[in-house]
Scaffold this active site. Structure first.
Site, PDB file in Angstrom:
ATOM      1  N   TYR A   1     -15.282 -18.415   5.869  1.00 32.53           N
ATOM      2  CA  TYR A   1     -13.872 -18.172   6.058  1.00 32.53           C
ATOM      3  C   TYR A   1     -13.479 -18.087   4.438  1.00 32.53           C
ATOM      4  O   TYR A   1     -13.694 -18.950   3.557  1.00 32.53           O
ATOM      5  CB  TYR A   1     -13.207 -19.312   6.622  1.00 32.53           C
ATOM      6  CG  TYR A   1     -11.764 -19.219   6.645  1.00 32.53           C
ATOM      7  CD1 TYR A   1     -10.840 -18.017   7.234  1.00 32.53           C
ATOM      8  CD2 TYR A   1     -11.058 -19.755   5.705  1.00 32.53           C
ATOM      9  CE1 TYR A   1      -9.518 -18.025   7.226  1.00 32.53           C
ATOM     10  CE2 TYR A   1      -9.564 -19.715   5.769  1.00 32.53           C
ATOM     11  CZ  TYR A   1      -9.053 -18.667   6.440  1.00 32.53           C
ATOM     12  OH  TYR A   1      -7.502 -18.691   6.429  1.00 32.53           O
TER      13      TYR A   1
ATOM     14  N   ASP B   1     -17.342 -18.095  -3.431  1.00 30.24           N
ATOM     15  CA  ASP B   1     -15.949 -18.713  -3.046  1.00 30.24           C
ATOM     16  C   ASP B   1     -16.327 -20.253  -2.794  1.00 30.24           C
ATOM     17  O   ASP B   1     -16.846 -20.945  -2.050  1.00 30.24           O
ATOM     18  CB  ASP B   1     -15.561 -18.353  -1.469  1.00 30.24           C
ATOM     19  CG  ASP B   1     -14.403 -18.852  -1.181  1.00 30.24           C
ATOM     20  OD1 ASP B   1     -13.808 -19.793  -1.709  1.00 30.24           O
ATOM     21  OD2 ASP B   1     -13.928 -18.563   0.054  1.00 30.24           O
TER      22      ASP B   1
ATOM     23  N   LYS C   1      -8.448 -26.394  -3.929  1.00 26.38           N
ATOM     24  CA  LYS C   1      -8.282 -27.660  -3.224  1.00 26.38           C
ATOM     25  C   LYS C   1      -8.699 -28.879  -4.473  1.00 26.38           C
ATOM     26  O   LYS C   1      -7.617 -29.316  -5.026  1.00 26.38           O
ATOM     27  CB  LYS C   1      -9.690 -27.895  -2.287  1.00 26.38           C
ATOM     28  CG  LYS C   1      -9.471 -26.968  -0.934  1.00 26.38           C
ATOM     29  CD  LYS C   1     -10.184 -27.279  -0.214  1.00 26.38           C
ATOM     30  CE  LYS C   1     -10.357 -26.037   1.188  1.00 26.38           C
ATOM     31  NZ  LYS C   1      -8.764 -26.315   2.109  1.00 26.38           N
TER      32      LYS C   1
END
Length: 426
Positions: free
Chosen positions: A145, A240, A268
């Protein structure tokens, strides 16, 4: 009667004003049943619910809280920055310091650009890759994702050369057809894709350690093959690391595995719990980003002083001792879960990389989405309810990795393993 009456009432109110009662789908607990737990506050490795219950937290805001919640240095940095102004829409020294610090962790980042979310980082990196290569096709891996941009919400077709179909309403098929989804960890499929369409492929984007179908590590040599094939065919490799960045090591998965992709996306942890992300890479590639070049990307709140202050304070705490501690805690939890499943006679496997971990309810190993999707999600939901009842806040989906934080204690791990044993036996 619900054992969480305040959360139940809040969820009913939320459902009247928010789609599904939440602002992000996994929070709705639909994969495990029941109403979600509403959180009132957090401290260190603990969450306190609106009902007053206390939980050991293994979600950690889906990864950012590597230090635990409310770390004094981070809180003080946010407080100090906020008193000077929340956002200016103008350059500050703080964002320069932040970029310099990140570049020190990631040698692959010659230049970088701050944004406000992981989705913004990945969609921007892909736009840059397309602009640089003047190609349109993106390769992604099923089960990875990368945010909710249109061209990334696709699922795999039936063959290696089948282009994607939309995985969400509202995504035009014409856009989805520009994304080529392949099985993760399948070197042969990747080679065949480049043999057939290498001149069309702008980039490969992947999670170097997958966290969005549960924790799935790369097979030996797979990440290097991604980089090599991109170089051979004039495409760009995009790691990613929104999830793995600064979690698996200060320099993320690329430090852990000794690799250097063309582009990297981060989020994050680098924001210390604030909305902050970044993308960057090779100087020649990033030099086509506006105002230097023709690839446009902008953001009023990008690099705002509050977010980068939280990020800088967090990055300063990423010491070797922290990662050694996380590794020890993770290893103890992994072994405890594995023994609990074995003793209970439950088909399961535990997969972990550093402080990312998943208990899959199926025989392992899990190498890709086909493997992960064969998990017993009903058994997971029962187990999850048992863990929650015993004060353990675990991700409410079989397909989400759990995260450890540095505020956990040995006693927390022992208690979590015992809760797992009891939940498996129930």
């Amino acid at each position: 009667m619900s054992d969480r009456p305040v959360s139940q009432a809040l969820f009913a109110r939320a459902s009247a004003v928010l789609p599904g009662g939440v602002n992000s789908p996994v929070r709705a607990f639909r994969a495990v049943g029941g109403a979600p737990v509403f959180i009132a506050r957090a401290n260190k490795a603990r969450l306190i619910s609106a009902d007053g219950a206390e939980y050991i937290d293994f979600v950690n805001s889906w990864g950012p809280a590597i230090l635990g919640h409310g770390h004094p240095a981070v809180v003080e940095a946010v407080r100090e920055a906020a008193t000077g102004g929340l956002s200016f829409g103008a350059p500050t020294e703080l964002e320069v310091l932040f970029a310099e610090r990140l570049r020190g962790f990631y040698p692959s980042l010659d230049k970088l650009r701050c944004v406000s979310s992981g989705t913004e980082a990945t969609m921007s990196a892909i736009r840059v890759a397309r602009g640089f290569t003047r190609r349109d096709v993106i390769v992604k891996f099923e089960g990875c994702y990368h945010g909710h941009a249109d061209h990334l919400l696709v699922k795999a077709g039936s063959g290696l050369a089948t282009f994607g179909v939309p995985d969400s309403a509202g995504v035009p098929e014409a856009i989805a057809r520009l994304t080529l989804p392949l099985p993760y960890n399948d070197a042969d499929a990747l080679r065949e894709a480049f043999a057939n369409r290498g001149k069309e492929i702008a980039a490969i984007i992947l999670e170097p350690v997958v966290g969005n179908m549960g924790c799935v590590p790369p097979e030996p040599g797979f990440l290097q093959l991604v980089i090599d094939l991109c170089r051979e065919h004039g495409a760009l490799s995009i790691f990613d690391e929104v999830m793995t960045g600064c979690r698996l090591a200060p320099g993320g998965a690329q430090e852990r595995f000794g690799l250097r992709p063309d582009l990297t996306t981060l989020g994050k942890i680098i924001g210390g719990g604030m909305p902050l992300a970044a993308y960057g890479g090779r100087d020649d590639v990033m030099s086509i980003v506006a105002p230097l070049g023709p690839v446009y990307q902008a953001g009023t709140l990008s690099g705002n002083p509050v977010a980068v202050s939280a990020g800088l304070a967090t990055l300063a705490q990423l010491t070797p001792a922290l990662y050694e501690r996380l590794e020890a805690l993770g290893a103890a939890l992994e072994e405890g879960f594995r023994a609990a499943a074995r003793d209970a006679g439950v088909p399961a496997c535990v997969q972990r990389v550093g402080s990312m971990i998943t208990l899959f309810f199926r025989e392992g190993p899990v190498r890709n989405w086909t493997d992960a999707s064969g998990s017993d999600t009903k058994r997971f939901a029962t187990w999850h309810a048992g863990m929650l009842a015993r004060g353990i806040y675990w991700p409410p989906s079989q397909y989400e990795a759990a995260f450890l934080c540095g505020a956990l204690t040995d006693a927390d791990i022992t208690r979590t393993i015992q809760a797992c044993r009891e939940s498996l036996a129930a």
